[in-house]
Design a protein around this motif. Structure first.
Motif, PDB file in Angstrom:
ATOM      1  N   LYS A 292       0.853  -1.189   0.000  1.00 55.31           N
ATOM      2  CA  LYS A 292       0.000   0.000   0.000  1.00 55.31           C
ATOM      3  C   LYS A 292       0.892   1.242   0.000  1.00 55.31           C
ATOM      4  O   LYS A 292       1.800   1.356   0.817  1.00 55.31           O
ATOM      5  CB  LYS A 292      -0.906  -0.006   1.229  1.00 55.31           C
ATOM      6  CG  LYS A 292      -1.900   1.137   1.285  1.00 55.31           C
ATOM      7  CD  LYS A 292      -2.787   1.000   2.518  1.00 55.31           C
ATOM      8  CE  LYS A 292      -3.827   2.100   2.590  1.00 55.31           C
ATOM      9  NZ  LYS A 292      -4.698   1.957   3.786  1.00 55.31           N
ATOM     10  N   GLN A 293       0.620   2.138  -0.938  1.00 54.23           N
ATOM     11  CA  GLN A 293       1.408   3.361  -1.025  1.00 54.23           C
ATOM     12  C   GLN A 293       1.062   4.315   0.113  1.00 54.23           C
ATOM     13  O   GLN A 293      -0.102   4.491   0.468  1.00 54.23           O
ATOM     14  CB  GLN A 293       1.163   4.057  -2.361  1.00 54.23           C
ATOM     15  CG  GLN A 293       1.940   5.347  -2.554  1.00 54.23           C
ATOM     16  CD  GLN A 293       1.722   5.952  -3.925  1.00 54.23           C
ATOM     17  OE1 GLN A 293       1.639   5.226  -4.914  1.00 54.23           O
ATOM     18  NE2 GLN A 293       1.617   7.269  -3.981  1.00 54.23           N
ATOM     19  N   VAL A 294       2.096   4.932   0.696  1.00 57.19           N
ATOM     20  CA  VAL A 294       1.904   5.980   1.694  1.00 57.19           C
ATOM     21  C   VAL A 294       2.581   7.245   1.190  1.00 57.19           C
ATOM     22  O   VAL A 294       3.688   7.200   0.652  1.00 57.19           O
ATOM     23  CB  VAL A 294       2.480   5.577   3.072  1.00 57.19           C
ATOM     24  CG1 VAL A 294       1.695   4.445   3.668  1.00 57.19           C
ATOM     25  CG2 VAL A 294       3.951   5.176   2.960  1.00 57.19           C
ATOM     26  N   ASN A 301       7.706  11.513   2.968  1.00 57.50           N
ATOM     27  CA  ASN A 301       7.126  10.306   3.572  1.00 57.50           C
ATOM     28  C   ASN A 301       6.662   9.285   2.534  1.00 57.50           C
ATOM     29  O   ASN A 301       5.992   8.310   2.874  1.00 57.50           O
ATOM     30  CB  ASN A 301       5.955  10.681   4.474  1.00 57.50           C
ATOM     31  CG  ASN A 301       4.779  11.255   3.695  1.00 57.50           C
ATOM     32  OD1 ASN A 301       4.966  11.794   2.597  1.00 57.50           O
ATOM     33  ND2 ASN A 301       3.577  11.160   4.251  1.00 57.50           N
ATOM     34  N   LYS A 320       1.806  -2.412   7.571  1.00 57.94           N
ATOM     35  CA  LYS A 320       2.644  -1.693   8.530  1.00 57.94           C
ATOM     36  C   LYS A 320       4.114  -2.086   8.467  1.00 57.94           C
ATOM     37  O   LYS A 320       4.931  -1.529   9.221  1.00 57.94           O
ATOM     38  CB  LYS A 320       2.125  -1.910   9.944  1.00 57.94           C
ATOM     39  CG  LYS A 320       2.127  -3.359  10.420  1.00 57.94           C
ATOM     40  CD  LYS A 320       1.586  -3.439  11.851  1.00 57.94           C
ATOM     41  CE  LYS A 320       1.604  -4.875  12.373  1.00 57.94           C
ATOM     42  NZ  LYS A 320       1.109  -4.941  13.775  1.00 57.94           N
TER      43      LYS A 320
END
Length: 391
Positions: A292-294, A301, A320
């Motif tokens: 999942k891209q953050v 970030n 996570k």
């Protein structure tokens, strides 16, 4: 660390092997012992276990140890491959041959080049055309077409890549598989199916189909959901690309009837930036590794986090972790924000603490995983016992 693939096992002299592995199981009980740790300390390089044995290097020579740390095959070879079909490729004096799990040279070191056994067959060459041999060394057939690469057999088929032009698929008799006009995508054979794509020259539209090992269409992917991937453990990924505003790349899964069983809603960004990640989007050990891209590209970030879904599409392990590997033997290696690897179970519980600097992508094989602490190699079992703490 050497990467190996998993092939179908064909037993040879079954009673001998059953007795051999029963002995190993009883003596080790699937746990690292102090005796095992002390025995492997003499080696300069370790490999993952396969068929109850692991390759080791002492100086410039290779051999094999068992799960008790006993040197079953002495370190006398110039190079070795992992065991497949109870046979391992070995090299001596610039020639390849094959040994069994007792260390007996079953096929003499006489080939200029040789590949691992798979489904009872292996590719060999001795300054001529490539030939396919059985586990007794008998030539099954000679390859009539030029090849630069030959995949190991899987589901009775091998992919032949020529120096130029398109690849071909042949069966265990050396016959070229006819694809009935369909365009093969070069993704290999998985779960007994071959992924092909047919592109309409006028519209440019692409239609995906899956063929069986006889070349028959068994799944006609209509309607088209997106880009299709090979099957693994009964599921095939379907990718749909979108803008950042749309959430980026999403993935869903079809079953072998072609039915979309997991909606195209799971995040899957970032795998293109991780060329060393094995088999992205596949269902391994009934779990699907997901990224999942953050943040946004260019921002401080920006990055990707890993998590896991089960085969029903339920998020079991939240996104996570900085990196993750596929599940094997009920456990998966994950990397925390401190740059240390540990292992989680299928509920997401950390069962082996974060302490390792590197882990093998092969995961747990025969109950042991190959890991590194600092510049030292060692093994850890599923209970968290490792060779570093028992010397």
């Amino acid at each position: 660390m050497r990467k190996s693939n998993t092939y179908v096992t064909i037993l040879k002299a079954p009673l001998i092997y059953v007795i051999f592995f029963l002995f190993i199981s009883i003596t080790t009980n699937g746990q690292i012992t102090k005796s095992f740790a002390q025995k492997i300390a003499q080696y300069d390089e370790l490999g993952s276990f396969s068929c109850g044995l692991a390759q080791v290097r002492k100086g410039s020579k290779f051999g094999f140890i068992d799960k008790a740390g006993n040197e079953i095959v002495p370190c006398t070879f110039d190079n070795v491959g992992d065991f497949h079909d109870h046979m391992a490729r070995v090299r001596k004096d610039f020639k390849d041959g094959y040994i069994d799990e007792m260390g007996e040279l079953i096929i003499p070191c006489k080939y200029k080049q040789a590949q691992d056994f798979s489904e009872g067959l292996a590719w060999v060459n001795d300054n001529g055309p490539w030939r396919c041999i059985d586990n007794n060394g008998k030539v099954v057939f000679t390859l009539e077409i030029m090849s630069e690469f030959r995949s190991n057999f899987k589901d009775g088929l091998s992919v032949i890549t020529p120096p130029e032009g398109e690849s071909s698929i042949i069966n265990a008799k050396g016959e070229v598989l006819e694809l009935s006009g369909h365009s093969w995508l070069g993704t290999g054979i998985s779960d007994g199916l071959i992924l092909c794509a047919d592109t309409d020259e006028e519209s440019g539209d692409t239609k995906y189909v899956y063929l069986d090992t006889m070349g028959n269409v068994v799944i006609d992917c209509s309607p088209q959901y997106g880009d299709y991937h090979p099957f693994h453990n009964g599921l095939a990924a379907v990718l749909k690309y979108g803008s950042e505003a749309e959430g980026g790349c999403k993935v869903g899964y079809i079953d072998k009837s072609g039915k979309l069983v997991i909606p195209i809603s799971l995040p899957c960004s970032g795998f293109d930036d991780m060329p060393d990640f094995p088999d992205p989007f596949t269902c391994q050990d009934d779990m699907i590794c997901s990224t999942k891209q953050v943040g946004n590209y260019g921002e401080e970030n920006f990055g990707f986090l890993f998590g896991f879904y089960d085969r029903t599409g339920k998020l079991v392990v939240p996104h996570k972790y900085n990196k993750a590997q596929d599940f094997s033997g009920g456990l998966a290696a994950v990397l925390n924000e401190d740059g240390k690897w540990g292992y989680i179970d299928k509920t997401g519980k950390v069962v082996i603490p974060f302490k390792y600097d590197a882990v093998s992508y092969e995961g747990f094989q025969d109950g042991y995983a190959l890991v590194e602490l600092g510049d030292k190699q060692g093994y850890v079992d599923k209970q968290g016992n490792d060779t570093f703490s028992m010397k």
